[in-house]
Design a protein around this motif. Structure first.
Motif, PDB file in Angstrom:
ATOM      1  N   SER A 114     -40.645  54.971  56.160  1.00 11.93           N
ATOM      2  CA  SER A 114     -41.977  55.158  56.727  1.00 11.93           C
ATOM      3  C   SER A 114     -41.983  55.853  58.080  1.00 11.93           C
ATOM      4  O   SER A 114     -43.042  56.150  58.622  1.00 11.93           O
ATOM      5  N   ALA A 115     -40.817  56.117  58.665  1.00 11.57           N
ATOM      6  CA  ALA A 115     -40.762  56.731  59.996  1.00 11.57           C
ATOM      7  C   ALA A 115     -41.228  58.186  59.937  1.00 11.57           C
ATOM      8  O   ALA A 115     -40.933  58.916  58.990  1.00 11.57           O
ATOM      9  N   LEU A 116     -41.967  58.602  60.960  1.00  7.01           N
ATOM     10  CA  LEU A 116     -42.405  59.985  61.051  1.00  7.01           C
ATOM     11  C   LEU A 116     -41.242  60.883  61.458  1.00  7.01           C
ATOM     12  O   LEU A 116     -40.415  60.514  62.282  1.00  7.01           O
ATOM     13  N   ASP A 117     -41.191  62.063  60.884  1.00  8.39           N
ATOM     14  CA  ASP A 117     -40.179  63.060  61.252  1.00  8.39           C
ATOM     15  C   ASP A 117     -40.777  63.970  62.325  1.00  8.39           C
ATOM     16  O   ASP A 117     -41.594  64.839  62.035  1.00  8.39           O
ATOM     17  N   LYS A 150     -46.282  55.847  72.457  1.00 11.99           N
ATOM     18  CA  LYS A 150     -44.826  55.986  72.315  1.00 11.99           C
ATOM     19  C   LYS A 150     -44.251  57.034  73.273  1.00 11.99           C
ATOM     20  O   LYS A 150     -43.078  57.384  73.178  1.00 11.99           O
ATOM     21  N   GLU A 238     -44.818  66.745  58.872  1.00 13.02           N
ATOM     22  CA  GLU A 238     -45.401  65.670  58.066  1.00 13.02           C
ATOM     23  C   GLU A 238     -46.729  66.129  57.484  1.00 13.02           C
ATOM     24  O   GLU A 238     -47.574  66.677  58.207  1.00 13.02           O
ATOM     25  N   LYS A 293     -47.044  55.220  54.782  1.00  7.83           N
ATOM     26  CA  LYS A 293     -46.457  55.175  56.120  1.00  7.83           C
ATOM     27  C   LYS A 293     -47.300  54.383  57.115  1.00  7.83           C
ATOM     28  O   LYS A 293     -46.762  53.753  58.020  1.00  7.83           O
ATOM     29  N   VAL A 306     -48.048  50.510  61.367  1.00  6.54           N
ATOM     30  CA  VAL A 306     -46.960  51.005  60.522  1.00  6.54           C
ATOM     31  C   VAL A 306     -46.906  50.108  59.289  1.00  6.54           C
ATOM     32  O   VAL A 306     -47.005  48.879  59.386  1.00  6.54           O
ATOM     33  N   HIS A 308     -45.106  48.253  56.410  1.00  6.92           N
ATOM     34  CA  HIS A 308     -43.780  47.732  56.076  1.00  6.92           C
ATOM     35  C   HIS A 308     -43.811  47.165  54.651  1.00  6.92           C
ATOM     36  O   HIS A 308     -44.324  46.049  54.447  1.00  6.92           O
TER      37      HIS A 308
END
Length: 467
Positions: A114-117, A150, A238, A293, A306, A308
């Protein structure tokens, strides 16, 4: 800020970020727990009792609007694993099946990834696509706020030139939440807006572009051509499909259509705080081939989480979600605040001012009933889901009506002050007296505990009780 950047962007002081909780899949959770409870009473897993349990699970999935093929494949995978493995000596049959169900539900919901690139040259582009009304514009602002929290420098790009007030909506959201918004200066060409936003970001230091594209009421070739062109121009890292969870299988079918036209990297599910039955969440990864995601769980810009899969799977089968509960607590309680509160509690020096602050931090974590549902097995306790949230609001109103001096030293509260506090909070003198009495009992207990180490002591009932 350079003159060029000032002309094209709006930036204000950001608000803090907290997260609210989800309310989806409640009926499905109840059905799963009922099946598991019946199987726990069996001496061993047999083909017959597994078949009966899986029949109930399949019905529960279909009632939750899960795609028929997805439900069929899920049940078959669970059956094969349950019948193809020996029950471990250390586990009961019910526990064995719980593990299988949890693993398969996590895989169905996304199974990680699920992490953003956001790697590579700046700016990293996140492109949002989907049908009209799915929540793309508000999701763009939510992502922008999350990225800013972030430490990134996001720029929101309004490329929906067709929907009335779409660009103004994004401007307002950016202004109210301290997120920069690209000013296309009235351009009616989404492709030109995209090119200009990229040029601005490269020259002024924005490291992330969140591109809000136009939608339609249904899939059409004109829309697909436009989003393909924008993808070619922006080269997004993304491409997130924004799906309205309330539309169920319609969202799943649309996601599949977009996946055939674009290299989707993930899904954002919106409106999970509504009456969504869960079918979209449980079907979309399998049908569209990309993970969920993020989950939007409210209308406020802070209401984005987020997603999970493993945690959601645990909640569905009644195992709770302790990790999310811990994360919510860490967000609400900063290190120094937590240490100071621990000191006050250990020394028996807990004031009404401290109590008021703790109520505020607790509210940031979400509704009490939702927090308790994250505890393993909580949903199986009869009557424990009926939490009196109103009593907490009354308590907070009484505390807010006091002066700081009164909260620090309640002994100064005379009869006339109690009447004033009652009038200010819309309560009665009796309710003010009740709160003060409970606080006095709690304070005495804390002082005794600090002297004796707390052995054998119990705290009095708090003023935001279960009904």
């Amino acid at each position: 800020m350079s003159p060029t950047r000032a002309a094209h962007a709006i930036r204000y002081t950001p608000t803090g970020r907290t997260v609210t909780d989800r309310t989806m899949l409640e009926n499905l959770t109840a059905r799963f727990q009922k099946v598991l409870k019946n199987l726990r009473g069996q001496g061993r897993l047999t083909e017959e009792n597994i078949r009966e349990g899986l029949r109930e699970i399949r019905v529960a999935l279909l009632e939750a609007d899960v795609n028929l093929l997805v439900a069929r494949k899920f049940v078959e995978r669970v059956r094969e694993r349950a019948m193809g493995q020996e029950v471990l000596d250390s586990l009961t049959p019910g526990q064995h099946l719980v593990k299988i169900l949890r693993d398969e539900l996590a895989a169905l919901l996304g199974d990680g990834g699920s992490a953003l690139d956001l790697t590579g040259p700046s700016p990293a582009v996140i492109m949002l696509v989907g049908l009209q009304g799915s929540g793309k514009t508000s999701t763009a602002a939510k992502l922008g706020l999350m990225l800013k929290s972030k430490g990134r420098a996001p720029l929101l790009v309004p490329a929906d030139v067709y929907r009335p007030a779409a660009i103004e909506q994004l401007r307002v959201l950016g202004r109210d939440n301290g997120i920069a918004v690209f000013d296309g200066q009235g351009s009616a060409d989404p492709r030109a807006i995209c090119r200009e936003a990229l040029a601005l970001a490269r020259s002024t230091g924005y490291d992330t572009l969140v591109l809000d594209t136009a939608g339609r009421l249904h899939i059409d070739e004109e829309m697909m051509t436009e989003v393909r062109d924008l993808s070619a121009i922006a080269a997004p890292r993304e491409i997130l499909y924004v799906a309205d969870a309330m539309t169920g299988q319609d969202a799943v079918n649309s996601a599949s259509a977009f996946a055939r036209a674009l290299p989707l990297t993930g899904v954002v599910l919106t409106k999970l705080d509504g009456d969504a039955r869960g079918g979209a969440a449980l079907s979309i990864k399998e049908r569209a081939g990309v993970p969920i995601k993020f989950a939007a769980v409210g209308e406020k810009v802070k209401d984005l989480e987020v997603f999970h899969p493993d945690r959601m799977a645990s909640r569905i089968i009644g195992m709770g979600d302790v990790m999310t509960l811990i994360e919510k607590a860490e967000e609400a309680y900063e290190g120094e605040d937590a240490e100071e509160m621990a000191r006050a509690l250990s020394e028996g020096d807990f004031t009404l001012e401290d109590f008021r602050e703790q109520l505020r931090k607790l509210k940031k974590m979400g509704p009490i009933s939702s927090l308790l549902e994250m505890l393993p097995g909580f949903g199986q306790l009869k009557g424990m889901s009926d939490i009196d949230e109103g009593a907490m609001k009354v308590t907070e109103a009484v505390l807010d009506s006091m002066t700081r001096e009164e909260r620090l030293n309640p002994s100064v509260i005379s009869g006339s002050r109690r009447r004033r506090i009652a009038r200010g909070s819309g309560t009665s003198a009796h309710e003010v007296n009740k709160l003060l009495k409970q606080y006095a009992q709690m304070r005495r207990m804390m002082k005794t505990m600090s002297r004796k180490g707390g052995k054998g002591l119990r705290f009095p009932k708090m003023p935001f009780p279960l009904r």
